[in-house]
Design an enzyme around this catalytic site. Structure first.
Site, PDB file in Angstrom:
ATOM      1  N   ARG A 159      15.669   0.252  67.827  1.00  0.00           N
ATOM      2  CA  ARG A 159      15.057   1.398  67.112  1.00  0.00           C
ATOM      3  C   ARG A 159      16.086   2.490  66.812  1.00  0.00           C
ATOM      4  O   ARG A 159      15.898   3.285  65.901  1.00  0.00           O
ATOM      5  CB  ARG A 159      13.905   1.946  67.958  1.00  0.00           C
ATOM      6  N   TYR A 168       4.899  17.521  45.761  1.00  0.00           N
ATOM      7  CA  TYR A 168       4.379  16.144  45.695  1.00  0.00           C
ATOM      8  C   TYR A 168       3.043  16.079  46.452  1.00  0.00           C
ATOM      9  O   TYR A 168       2.917  16.637  47.542  1.00  0.00           O
ATOM     10  CB  TYR A 168       5.443  15.245  46.345  1.00  0.00           C
ATOM     11  N   ASP A 227      12.703  19.039  49.074  1.00  0.00           N
ATOM     12  CA  ASP A 227      12.573  17.660  48.624  1.00  0.00           C
ATOM     13  C   ASP A 227      13.512  17.534  47.435  1.00  0.00           C
ATOM     14  O   ASP A 227      13.248  18.044  46.357  1.00  0.00           O
ATOM     15  CB  ASP A 227      11.111  17.376  48.245  1.00  0.00           C
ATOM     16  N   LYS A 232      13.616   5.991  45.760  1.00  0.00           N
ATOM     17  CA  LYS A 232      13.832   6.245  44.328  1.00  0.00           C
ATOM     18  C   LYS A 232      15.289   5.929  43.945  1.00  0.00           C
ATOM     19  O   LYS A 232      15.671   4.795  43.974  1.00  0.00           O
ATOM     20  CB  LYS A 232      13.458   7.705  44.020  1.00  0.00           C
TER      21      LYS A 232
END
Ligand SMILES: Cc1ncc(COP(=O)(O)O)c(C=O)c1O
Length: 395
Positions: A62, A116, A189, A214
């Site tokens: 992890r 968003y 962001d 993206k």
């Protein structure tokens, strides 16, 4: 500070060299995929030593391995002044982790009204439930009005510039400076511009967040997010992500790192084609508005000129008529997919209705809106496609 953290190294060069440490690559150009849940130790003493240093060695799957560490370091190097980067299973997970890391019950969060939608949903959902209140502010706030935003309880201010539906560019340096002067954490962001077109930390922001889904990945086949932060906040964010159990798979990290290396030339192609399409749309009789930060009519265009070194491929336009005309237009497109997640090599079209979301100031819609992601196709084909679809919308 990272290895290439000096002004002499140009961003395009950083994009190629960053994160490719020899001890991680073993001399191979791309850091290989290290698949691991379990790390085996030679003896108990080595295991006990590793437990004391869980963040900078092979310890537990992890916590990542060289594939993830290399990507995180490369993203850090794109934000000069940053202390480090954490990776998350999606952009949304990156946003929520960063907010949880810096907020506590009783705090107030200032959230830009153009954020968003899932970011807003998190504020109205989990943050509200744990006693954090959110006040939304107008993305076009400037000058003295910025100072007036803050209250005694404000602990953090969140920006998204430009907004990914309505494309207002914010005065990020002024907002970040006002926040820092008051001890308020500033977060952005930065998915639309990426650090390549807008190095947010260099502009005074504390925390720069990307949906790597993206433009970083760039091929519409990976979900991932990242949080890059200044010294003093990075450790808190890392602990929060680890506490939530976040990790990203090595195959996804490999794909993201590979996408990152070509992000510079892809962004240039997205920018040139998107501007060509946007300028063409401005001259079409059915089009009532084109919202692209690189065009003079877009709110904050002067700020984009001042602060950004380019534009990506996402913008919106509005048409005369009703929703049925908009549906005819979108359905008629041949080269644009109909879909949400942008930033890949392919063009997309999406009907959007931002007026549903705004609360600080009503969004005055210039007509039914469509958001376009301009991909890497020949812009002449995209323009031809839009021309025939606009005819169908007008019919
Ligand atoms: C501006 C912006 N931020 C964050 C996200 C969330 O990214 P992800 O889909 O990786 O959760 C998106 C996704 O569309 C977005 O448009």
């Amino acid at each position: 500070m990272s290895k290439h953290d000096d002004d002499a190294v140009a961003p395009a060069t950083r994009l190629v060299v960053a994160g490719r440490r020899k001890e991680w690559t073993q001399g191979i150009v791309n850091p290989p995929v290290w698949r691991a849940s379990t790390m085996l130790f030679d003896d108990v003493a080595t295991l006990r030593a590793a437990v004391k240093r869980p963040n900078d060695g092979l310890y537990y799957g992890r916590r990542g391995a060289p594939t993830q560490w290399s990507l995180a370091e490369a993203l850090t190097e794109l934000e000069p002044g940053a202390a480090g980067t954490t990776l998350h299973p999606s952009g949304t997970a990156a946003i929520t982790t960063a907010l949880l890391a810096v907020l506590a019950p009783g705090d107030e969060l200032l959230m830009v009204d153009s954020a968003y939608e899932p970011t807003r949903a998190f504020c109205e959902g989990l943050l509200k439930r744990i006693g954090v209140t959110t006040r939304y502010y107008d993305p076009s706030v400037r000058g003295e009005a910025i100072e007036a935003l803050f209250s005694e309880r404000t602990r953090a201010i969140f920006m998204e510039s430009p907004g990914s539906l309505t494309f207002e560019v914010q005065d990020v340096p002024a907002i970040a400076a006002a926040a820092r002067a008051r001890g308020v954490v500033s977060l952005i962001d930065n998915t639309w511009a990426t650090p390549l077109l807008f190095p947010a930390i260099g502009h005074g922001v504390d925390v720069s967040i990307l949906s790597c889904t993206k433009y970083v990945c760039g091929h519409s086949d990976v979900m991932m997010g990242s949080v890059t932060a200044v010294p003093g906040l990075f450790e808190t964010i890392r602990k929060t992500g680890q506490g939530l159990g976040h990790c990203v798979g090595p195959d996804d990290a490999f794909l993201a790192a590979r996408g990152l290396r070509t992000m510079g030339i892809r962004l240039k192609a997205h920018e040139a084609a998107a501007l060509e399409v946007a300028r063409w749309l401005c001259d079409q009789p059915l089009v009532t508005a084109v919202l692209h930060p690189g065009l003079p009519g877009c709110p904050g265009h002067d700020l984009w000129q001042r602060d950004f070194s380019g534009a990506s491929g996402l913008f919106a336009f509005a048409i005369r008529g009703d929703d049925a005309a908009r549906v005819r237009l979108v359905d008629a497109l041949r080269f644009f997919g109909i879909g949400f997640s942008w930033g890949g090599y392919e063009s997309l079209a999406l009907p959007i209705d931002p007026e549903r979301l705004r609360t600080a100031r009503a969004w005055e819609s210039p007509g039914p809106m469509i958001r376009l992601q301009i991909g890497l196709e020949d812009p002449a084909d995209l323009i031809g496609d839009l021309a025939q679809a606009l005819d169908k919308a007008a019919a």
